[in-house]
Motif scaffolding. Structure first.
Motif, PDB file in Angstrom:
ATOM      1  N   GLY A 186     -10.689  -7.476 -15.963  1.00  0.00           N
ATOM      2  CA  GLY A 186      -9.730  -6.440 -16.315  1.00  0.00           C
ATOM      3  C   GLY A 186      -9.543  -5.407 -15.226  1.00  0.00           C
ATOM      4  N   GLY A 187      -9.749  -5.808 -13.980  1.00  0.00           N
ATOM      5  CA  GLY A 187      -9.608  -4.903 -12.843  1.00  0.00           C
ATOM      6  C   GLY A 187     -10.949  -4.380 -12.378  1.00  0.00           C
ATOM      7  N   VAL A 188     -11.006  -3.946 -11.114  1.00  0.00           N
ATOM      8  CA  VAL A 188     -12.214  -3.357 -10.538  1.00  0.00           C
ATOM      9  C   VAL A 188     -11.865  -1.998  -9.955  1.00  0.00           C
ATOM     10  CG1 VAL A 188     -13.366  -5.553 -10.063  1.00  0.00           C
ATOM     11  CG2 VAL A 188     -11.828  -4.576  -8.353  1.00  0.00           C
ATOM     12  N   THR A 189     -12.804  -1.069 -10.041  1.00  0.00           N
ATOM     13  CA  THR A 189     -12.556   0.311  -9.628  1.00  0.00           C
ATOM     14  C   THR A 189     -13.217   0.593  -8.289  1.00  0.00           C
ATOM     15  OG1 THR A 189     -12.445   1.013 -11.932  1.00  0.00           O
ATOM     16  CG2 THR A 189     -12.769   2.737 -10.281  1.00  0.00           C
ATOM     17  N   VAL A 190     -12.424   1.108  -7.342  1.00  0.00           N
ATOM     18  CA  VAL A 190     -12.907   1.415  -5.997  1.00  0.00           C
ATOM     19  C   VAL A 190     -12.422   2.813  -5.600  1.00  0.00           C
ATOM     20  CG1 VAL A 190     -12.879  -1.018  -5.312  1.00  0.00           C
ATOM     21  CG2 VAL A 190     -10.868   0.409  -4.883  1.00  0.00           C
ATOM     22  N   CYS A 191     -12.868   3.271  -4.445  1.00  0.00           N
ATOM     23  CA  CYS A 191     -12.435   4.577  -3.935  1.00  0.00           C
ATOM     24  C   CYS A 191     -12.135   4.464  -2.446  1.00  0.00           C
ATOM     25  CB  CYS A 191     -13.516   5.630  -4.176  1.00  0.00           C
ATOM     26  SG  CYS A 191     -13.083   7.282  -3.543  1.00  0.00           S
ATOM     27  N   LEU A 192     -11.013   5.019  -2.027  1.00  0.00           N
ATOM     28  CA  LEU A 192     -10.627   5.036  -0.620  1.00  0.00           C
ATOM     29  C   LEU A 192     -10.642   6.456  -0.073  1.00  0.00           C
ATOM     30  CD1 LEU A 192      -7.663   2.492  -0.549  1.00  0.00           C
ATOM     31  CD2 LEU A 192      -9.849   2.253   0.634  1.00  0.00           C
ATOM     32  N   ASN A 193     -11.131   6.598   1.158  1.00  0.00           N
ATOM     33  CA  ASN A 193     -11.137   7.907   1.803  1.00  0.00           C
ATOM     34  C   ASN A 193      -9.725   8.405   2.088  1.00  0.00           C
ATOM     35  OD1 ASN A 193     -13.967   8.445   2.096  1.00  0.00           O
ATOM     36  ND2 ASN A 193     -14.043   6.854   3.666  1.00  0.00           N
ATOM     37  N   LYS A 194      -8.853   7.479   2.500  1.00  0.00           N
ATOM     38  CA  LYS A 194      -7.490   7.835   2.880  1.00  0.00           C
ATOM     39  C   LYS A 194      -6.518   6.800   2.323  1.00  0.00           C
ATOM     40  CE  LYS A 194      -8.995   9.853   7.303  1.00  0.00           C
ATOM     41  NZ  LYS A 194      -8.864   9.776   8.796  1.00  0.00           N
ATOM     42  N   ALA A 195      -5.271   7.206   2.186  1.00  0.00           N
ATOM     43  CA  ALA A 195      -4.234   6.260   1.776  1.00  0.00           C
ATOM     44  C   ALA A 195      -4.049   5.222   2.877  1.00  0.00           C
ATOM     45  CB  ALA A 195      -2.927   7.004   1.524  1.00  0.00           C
ATOM     46  N   VAL A 196      -3.752   3.967   2.482  1.00  0.00           N
ATOM     47  CA  VAL A 196      -3.558   2.893   3.453  1.00  0.00           C
ATOM     48  C   VAL A 196      -2.311   2.097   3.094  1.00  0.00           C
ATOM     49  CG1 VAL A 196      -6.012   2.633   4.000  1.00  0.00           C
ATOM     50  CG2 VAL A 196      -5.032   1.306   2.134  1.00  0.00           C
ATOM     51  N   GLN A 197      -1.688   1.507   4.130  1.00  0.00           N
ATOM     52  CA  GLN A 197      -0.541   0.634   3.929  1.00  0.00           C
ATOM     53  C   GLN A 197      -0.573  -0.418   5.020  1.00  0.00           C
ATOM     54  OE1 GLN A 197       2.573  -0.143   5.549  1.00  0.00           O
ATOM     55  NE2 GLN A 197       3.041  -1.437   3.778  1.00  0.00           N
ATOM     56  N   ASP A 198      -0.588  -1.690   4.624  1.00  0.00           N
ATOM     57  CA  ASP A 198      -0.714  -2.787   5.574  1.00  0.00           C
ATOM     58  C   ASP A 198       0.107  -3.975   5.098  1.00  0.00           C
ATOM     59  OD1 ASP A 198      -1.717  -4.578   7.573  1.00  0.00           O
ATOM     60  OD2 ASP A 198      -3.187  -5.306   6.123  1.00  0.00           O
ATOM     61  N   ASP A 199       1.117  -4.350   5.882  1.00  0.00           N
ATOM     62  CA  ASP A 199       1.995  -5.455   5.495  1.00  0.00           C
ATOM     63  C   ASP A 199       1.299  -6.807   5.571  1.00  0.00           C
ATOM     64  OD1 ASP A 199       4.090  -3.722   5.027  1.00  0.00           O
ATOM     65  OD2 ASP A 199       4.932  -3.933   7.046  1.00  0.00           O
ATOM     66  N   TYR A 200       0.298  -6.945   6.441  1.00  0.00           N
ATOM     67  CA  TYR A 200      -0.365  -8.236   6.612  1.00  0.00           C
ATOM     68  C   TYR A 200      -1.113  -8.654   5.344  1.00  0.00           C
ATOM     69  CZ  TYR A 200       0.559  -7.803  11.621  1.00  0.00           C
ATOM     70  OH  TYR A 200       1.169  -7.686  12.840  1.00  0.00           O
ATOM     71  N   SER A 201      -1.874  -7.742   4.775  1.00  0.00           N
ATOM     72  CA  SER A 201      -2.681  -8.057   3.593  1.00  0.00           C
ATOM     73  C   SER A 201      -1.987  -7.690   2.289  1.00  0.00           C
ATOM     74  CB  SER A 201      -4.019  -7.316   3.662  1.00  0.00           C
ATOM     75  OG  SER A 201      -3.799  -5.910   3.609  1.00  0.00           O
ATOM     76  N   GLY A 202      -0.962  -6.841   2.384  1.00  0.00           N
ATOM     77  CA  GLY A 202      -0.313  -6.342   1.180  1.00  0.00           C
ATOM     78  C   GLY A 202      -0.983  -5.108   0.619  1.00  0.00           C
ATOM     79  N   ALA A 203      -1.962  -4.548   1.348  1.00  0.00           N
ATOM     80  CA  ALA A 203      -2.651  -3.342   0.879  1.00  0.00           C
ATOM     81  C   ALA A 203      -1.710  -2.146   0.943  1.00  0.00           C
ATOM     82  CB  ALA A 203      -3.892  -3.087   1.742  1.00  0.00           C
ATOM     83  N   ASP A 204      -1.574  -1.450  -0.165  1.00  0.00           N
ATOM     84  CA  ASP A 204      -0.746  -0.243  -0.234  1.00  0.00           C
ATOM     85  C   ASP A 204      -1.350   0.649  -1.318  1.00  0.00           C
ATOM     86  OD1 ASP A 204       1.172   1.699  -0.136  1.00  0.00           O
ATOM     87  OD2 ASP A 204       2.847   0.431  -0.764  1.00  0.00           O
ATOM     88  N   PHE A 205      -2.330   1.468  -0.919  1.00  0.00           N
ATOM     89  CA  PHE A 205      -3.115   2.223  -1.879  1.00  0.00           C
ATOM     90  C   PHE A 205      -3.149   3.702  -1.530  1.00  0.00           C
ATOM     91  CE2 PHE A 205      -5.540  -1.915  -1.375  1.00  0.00           C
ATOM     92  CZ  PHE A 205      -4.910  -2.548  -2.433  1.00  0.00           C
ATOM     93  N   ALA A 207      -5.152   7.468  -1.589  1.00  0.00           N
ATOM     94  CA  ALA A 207      -6.548   7.865  -1.437  1.00  0.00           C
ATOM     95  C   ALA A 207      -7.153   8.101  -2.819  1.00  0.00           C
ATOM     96  CB  ALA A 207      -6.647   9.131  -0.599  1.00  0.00           C
ATOM     97  N   GLY A 208      -8.485   7.989  -2.876  1.00  0.00           N
ATOM     98  CA  GLY A 208      -9.182   8.328  -4.102  1.00  0.00           C
ATOM     99  C   GLY A 208      -9.575   7.137  -4.946  1.00  0.00           C
ATOM    100  N   VAL A 209     -10.071   7.427  -6.143  1.00  0.00           N
ATOM    101  CA  VAL A 209     -10.546   6.410  -7.074  1.00  0.00           C
ATOM    102  C   VAL A 209      -9.371   5.726  -7.747  1.00  0.00           C
ATOM    103  CG1 VAL A 209     -11.898   5.994  -9.170  1.00  0.00           C
ATOM    104  CG2 VAL A 209     -12.694   7.658  -7.482  1.00  0.00           C
ATOM    105  N   GLN A 210      -9.419   4.403  -7.857  1.00  0.00           N
ATOM    106  CA  GLN A 210      -8.336   3.646  -8.479  1.00  0.00           C
ATOM    107  C   GLN A 210      -8.850   2.294  -8.948  1.00  0.00           C
ATOM    108  OE1 GLN A 210      -5.535   2.816  -4.972  1.00  0.00           O
ATOM    109  NE2 GLN A 210      -7.174   4.146  -4.182  1.00  0.00           N
ATOM    110  N   THR A 211      -8.209   1.756  -9.973  1.00  0.00           N
ATOM    111  CA  THR A 211      -8.572   0.446 -10.507  1.00  0.00           C
ATOM    112  C   THR A 211      -7.562  -0.581 -10.025  1.00  0.00           C
ATOM    113  OG1 THR A 211      -9.631   1.391 -12.461  1.00  0.00           O
ATOM    114  CG2 THR A 211      -8.960  -0.905 -12.594  1.00  0.00           C
ATOM    115  N   LEU A 212      -8.064  -1.657  -9.441  1.00  0.00           N
ATOM    116  CA  LEU A 212      -7.220  -2.674  -8.821  1.00  0.00           C
ATOM    117  C   LEU A 212      -7.150  -3.919  -9.689  1.00  0.00           C
ATOM    118  CD1 LEU A 212      -8.606  -2.471  -5.164  1.00  0.00           C
ATOM    119  CD2 LEU A 212      -6.818  -1.072  -6.212  1.00  0.00           C
TER     120      LEU A 212
END
Length: 397
Positions: A186-205, A207-212
């Motif tokens: 049902g998703g996993v919860t992680v935390c990022l120091n900064k916002a990120v955006q990367d077309d190669y991997s599709g990462a677009d998150f 900053a902070g705690v979020q459930t993926l």
């Protein structure tokens, strides 16, 4: 026999049958690999960056789209982009997980010098080439299976040769496995120091705690472009994912709930291959050392960066690595005298929940003199901000 005892016995037998029959089994962990003799368990986790399923068939286009993994099943080859040795002590003390950077330049048994991630694919290709030339040799799915067994054996041998420690079991998960695990939980919860955006991997998150969800979780562990530490930061992402999975298992009581555990196994069994003797339920019984926040994560030290055979690689010192492993696995014992060292160590470093190694003897700062002498590009300093936590969850880059 009381009805309650009978029910427990039947349930336990059913669950064991479901688990034992749930995973694809492999004989790749051969008798030449030393095993632990002290009751502890070392498990090699291998994440295979292949756009194919465990039988070598192309993943459906719809799945590749969800994984943001490109349109071709040939992308990624058979590289083991995730290599983590998990040590579960016999006494129930905290488990330790050590990540091996995929670009470490090592002498792979029977293959020569290559990136450690290539051991699987190179051995697979060599075995298949030999079998194709053999009259009456396997074809189709049988050829794929034989090639993969050779690949697994080579990857295990490469890790054991580098670390000089016993390997008791292994678990291989394909690219879709990260997705299916996250979906099943049902998703996993992680935390990022900064916002990120990367077309190669599709990462677009943000900053902070979020459930993926499944797709985002895979993008999270695959991103390396745009990160200050590149692949080394991706290694910390993988550690953060494992920490998130373990928190979820603990918080939701999956490990102690027969129904939930069975559902999870059903969701991921098509993605996982384990060795023939791996008793997953026995590992569950050691769950005390695997509780959220109790797994200590480390990343193997590198000496610096260089170019070999036209590739960017990590230069490593096996002597330093094996000394570090004895510290990380302070209770580890050799399989037989002289084949893996005593495993005793002093001055063990500590780790944050984020997976950043904060021990003073294995960080990049201690490597600078040797790096300069070798004429290599310096290894990046550990990102101290990785130790930041929010809501009790360690943040990573």
């Amino acid at each position: 026999m009381s009805m309650s005892v009978l029910l427990i016995s039947v349930t336990g037998a059913w669950l064991r049958a479901a688990v034992d029959g749930g995973f694809q089994r492999s004989a790749a962990l051969g008798g030449t690999i030393p095993k632990s003799h002290d009751g502890s368990v070392n498990i090699l986790l291998m994440g295979l960056d292949s756009r194919k399923d465990n039988q070598g068939h192309d993943l459906p286009a719809a799945m590749l789209d969800k994984l943001h993994a490109g349109s071709s099943s040939d992308i990624g080859g058979y590289n083991t982009n995730t290599l983590i040795l998990l040590h579960v002590p016999a006494d129930g003390s905290p488990a330790t997980a050590v990540s091996i950077p995929r670009d470490d330049w090592v002498d792979i048994p029977n293959l020569g010098w290559h990136k450690i991630k290539e051991a699987y694919g190179r051995a697979k290709a060599a075995q298949e080439t030999t079998l194709v030339k053999t009259p009456g040799g396997p074809t189709g799915d049988a050829l794929e299976a034989a090639g993969r067994e050779a690949g697994r054996a080579s990857a295990i041998a490469a890790v054991q040769s580098l670390l000089n420690l016993p390997i008791d079991h292994f678990a291989e998960v394909n690219l879709a496995g990260f997705y299916d695990v996250a979906v099943a939980l049902g998703g996993v919860t992680v935390c990022l120091n900064k916002a990120v955006q990367d077309d190669y991997s599709g990462a677009d998150f943000p900053a902070g705690v979020q459930t993926l969800d499944g797709s985002k979780a895979l993008a999270f562990v695959r991103q390396r472009h745009g990160l200050p530490g590149g692949d080394l930061d991706r290694t910390r992402r993988q550690q953060a994912f494992l920490s998130a999975v373990q928190r979820k298992l603990s918080d939701d009581g999956v490990l102690s709930d027969v129904g939930k555990l069975s559902d999870l196994i059903d969701a991921v069994k098509r993605d996982v291959v384990v060795d023939n003797s791996f008793d997953v339920l026995s590992l569950v019984s050691k769950a005390g050392s695997l509780k959220a926040g109790r797994i200590q994560f480390h990343t193997l030290p590198i000496e610096g960066f260089a170019t070999r055979d036209g590739q960017d690689v990590n230069m490593v010192d096996p002597v330093k690595i094996q000394a570090a492993m004895k510290t990380y696995f302070s209770d580890a014992k050799s399989g037989t005298a002289g084949d893996a060292g005593s495993g005793s160590g002093t001055g063990a470093g500590t780790t944050s929940d984020s997976g950043t190694d904060t021990s003073s003897d294995t960080g990049a700062d201690s490597q600078q003199d040797s790096v300069a002498r070798a004429g290599l590009a310096a290894a990046p300093k550990q990102q101290q901000s990785d130790t930041t936590t929010k809501d009790g969850i360690a943040c990573v880059n």
